[in-house]
Design a protein around this motif. Structure first.
Motif, short mmCIF file in Angstrom:
data_model
loop_
_atom_site.label_atom_id
_atom_site.label_comp_id
_atom_site.label_asym_id
_atom_site.label_seq_id
_atom_site.Cartn_x
_atom_site.Cartn_y
_atom_site.Cartn_z
N ASN A 1 -2.86 7.24 -5.37
CA ASN A 1 -2.94 5.79 -5.55
C ASN A 1 -1.63 5.20 -6.05
OD1 ASN A 1 -5.60 5.46 -4.68
ND2 ASN A 1 -6.40 6.09 -6.68
N HIS B 1 0.30 2.10 -4.50
CA HIS B 1 0.78 1.03 -5.37
C HIS B 1 2.25 0.73 -5.08
CE1 HIS B 1 1.95 -0.88 -9.21
NE2 HIS B 1 0.68 -1.25 -9.28
N ARG C 1 -8.25 -1.70 5.81
CA ARG C 1 -8.30 -2.93 5.01
C ARG C 1 -6.87 -3.38 4.72
NH1 ARG C 1 -9.73 -0.63 -1.06
NH2 ARG C 1 -8.89 -2.62 -1.71
N LEU D 1 -4.08 -4.59 2.29
CA LEU D 1 -3.85 -4.30 0.88
C LEU D 1 -2.83 -5.28 0.31
CD1 LEU D 1 -3.52 -0.40 1.14
CD2 LEU D 1 -5.42 -1.64 0.09
N THR D 2 -3.26 -6.02 -0.68
CA THR D 2 -2.34 -6.95 -1.34
C THR D 2 -2.04 -6.41 -2.74
OG1 THR D 2 -4.11 -8.18 -2.39
CG2 THR D 2 -3.47 -8.88 -0.16
N GLU E 1 -2.79 -7.67 -5.42
CA GLU E 1 -4.00 -7.87 -6.24
C GLU E 1 -4.98 -6.70 -6.03
OE1 GLU E 1 -2.76 -10.49 -4.26
OE2 GLU E 1 -1.73 -11.12 -6.10
N ASP E 2 -5.06 -6.23 -4.75
CA ASP E 2 -5.97 -5.11 -4.47
C ASP E 2 -5.55 -3.83 -5.15
OD1 ASP E 2 -7.48 -6.58 -2.62
OD2 ASP E 2 -6.04 -6.16 -1.02
N THR E 3 -4.27 -3.70 -5.37
CA THR E 3 -3.78 -2.41 -5.91
C THR E 3 -3.50 -2.49 -7.41
OG1 THR E 3 -1.55 -2.98 -5.22
CG2 THR E 3 -2.82 -1.62 -3.71
#
Ligand code: F6P
Length: 358
Positions: free
Chosen positions: A16, A20, A50, A52-53, A55-57
């Motif tokens: 992750n 990021h 999906r 990924l922004t 905010e999502d990460t």
């Protein structure tokens, strides 16, 4: 510009952190990122993905596992273990390519180990814009001195040894800890040295149970009644046998059980109570260490830099504190094994650790 990322193969802490790094660096320069679910499988139409922004990460840096999911089975297996490379069927590649084209993806970041990067190499040779990021908890990929996840696994081994040590001391026992390491004994070697193991057994160094028993008896005679033994799952018994559980669904051998066998034989030979513990997937789960968070993030940022340069067919690498890149071709199909005469083994021997061979 729009780029894709997928995680392939067994998970490890720090995946992750890579996501990021990729999402942060890409968005900074105005690029969109699409994350494909469950490795290459997510590429098959209609596509499982999906956007990924940042905010999502947010907050995923510290999470173990992978928010994207991963698999080491499926339609894109280019090899089993270190075995022969098989070509991925053209029909599968063509179907996956349609997803890439429809989504107008201009670079695809593959975070994976030897097998997944071999798949990436095949796709690159067919004109795909592939960038590799090395992922191996065993730390056995050549062309990179370190991959994220390894430090976290070693930390788990050290914690286990610290715990085993206190109970070993209380009961004057021999404790045998089995750790991951299919072909390479890096986790056993680093974890063993850092965790104060007295004996370390690796796939790279053949061992004699009698020599280990003599070492333990000698310790006993000197008043050191507890002994910690670390054994890599891929170490071979003195007769050359690998201890296996079965084969997984892709036909790859599942290793496990060597600690039980070593413990039983050492108990017979030393007459000391000897217990076995298998650490298993505890080494792959949980939050990444600070080192793995940073390394993963650096790898992600470097992957975006490579995409910016259109340096396709390259894999992010780490050497002497620097994150750099090499061709994927250089990195796959060669394992980075422990050198039995190398510095780390010499250090272990110098401080009196028994490597099972003398
Ligand atoms: O190759 C990495 C590794 O963690 C090995 O050390 C271990 O044998 C294997 O993966 C386990 O894989 P799985 O979880 O698929 O059984």
């Amino acid at each position: 510009m729009r780029i894709g990322i997928l995680n392939s193969g067994g998970d490890c802490p720090g995946l992750n952190a890579v996501t990021h790094g990729v999402v942060g660096a890409a968005h900074k320069i105005g690029w969109e990122v699409i994350g494909f679910r469950d490795g290459f499988e997510g590429l098959l139409p209609p596509g499982d993905y999906r956007f990924l922004t940042p905010e999502d990460t947010m907050g995923i840096l510290k999470l173990g596992g992978t928010i994207l999911g991963s698999t080491n089975k499926g339609h894109f297996s280019a090899k089993i273990g270190v075995g022969n490379v098989t070509e991925i069927p053209k029909e599968i590649i063509d179907r996956a390519r349609r997803t890439i084209d429809q989504l107008e993806i201009e670079a695809l970041i593959i975070v994976g180990g030897d097998g997944s990067l071999t798949t990436g190499l095949q796709l690159f040779r067919q004109g795909w814009p592939i960038i590799g990021v090395p992922k191996t908890i065993d730390n056995d990929l050549s062309a990179t001195a370190m991959s994220f996840g390894f430090d976290s696994a070693v930390t788990t081994v050290v914690d286990a040894l610290d715990r085993l040590n206190t109970t070993a001391e209380s009961h004057k026992r021999v404790m045998v800890l089995e750790v991951m390491g299919r072909h390479a004994g890096w986790i056993a070697l680093w974890g063993g040295i850092a965790g104060g193991a007295n004996v370390i057994l690796l796939p790279e160094i053949p061992f004699s149970l009698q020599k280990i028993a003599d070492f333990i008896k000698n310790r006993d005679a000197q008043g050191q009644h507890a002994t910690l033994v670390v054994v890599a799952e891929g170490a071979k018994l003195p007769d050359g046998e690998l201890v296996t559980i079965d084969k997984n669904s892709t036909g790859e051998i599942r290793l496990g059980g060597i600690s039980e066998q070593v413990a039983a034989r050492l108990q017979e030979l030393t007459k000391k109570e000897t217990r076995a513990t298998t650490l298993g997937h505890l080494q792959r789960g949980g939050a990444p260490t600070a080192f793995d968070r940073i390394l993963g993030m650096r790898f992600g940022v470097m992957a975006v830099n490579l995409a910016k340069q259109k340096a396709f067919g390259r894999m992010v690498s780490y050497e002497a504190y620097h994150v750099d890149s090499v061709t994927i071709e250089e990195a796959v199909n060669k394992l980075r094994l422990v050198d039995p005469d190398g510095e780390f083994v010499q250090v272990a021997r110098a401080v009196g650790i028994c490597m099972g061979d003398s």
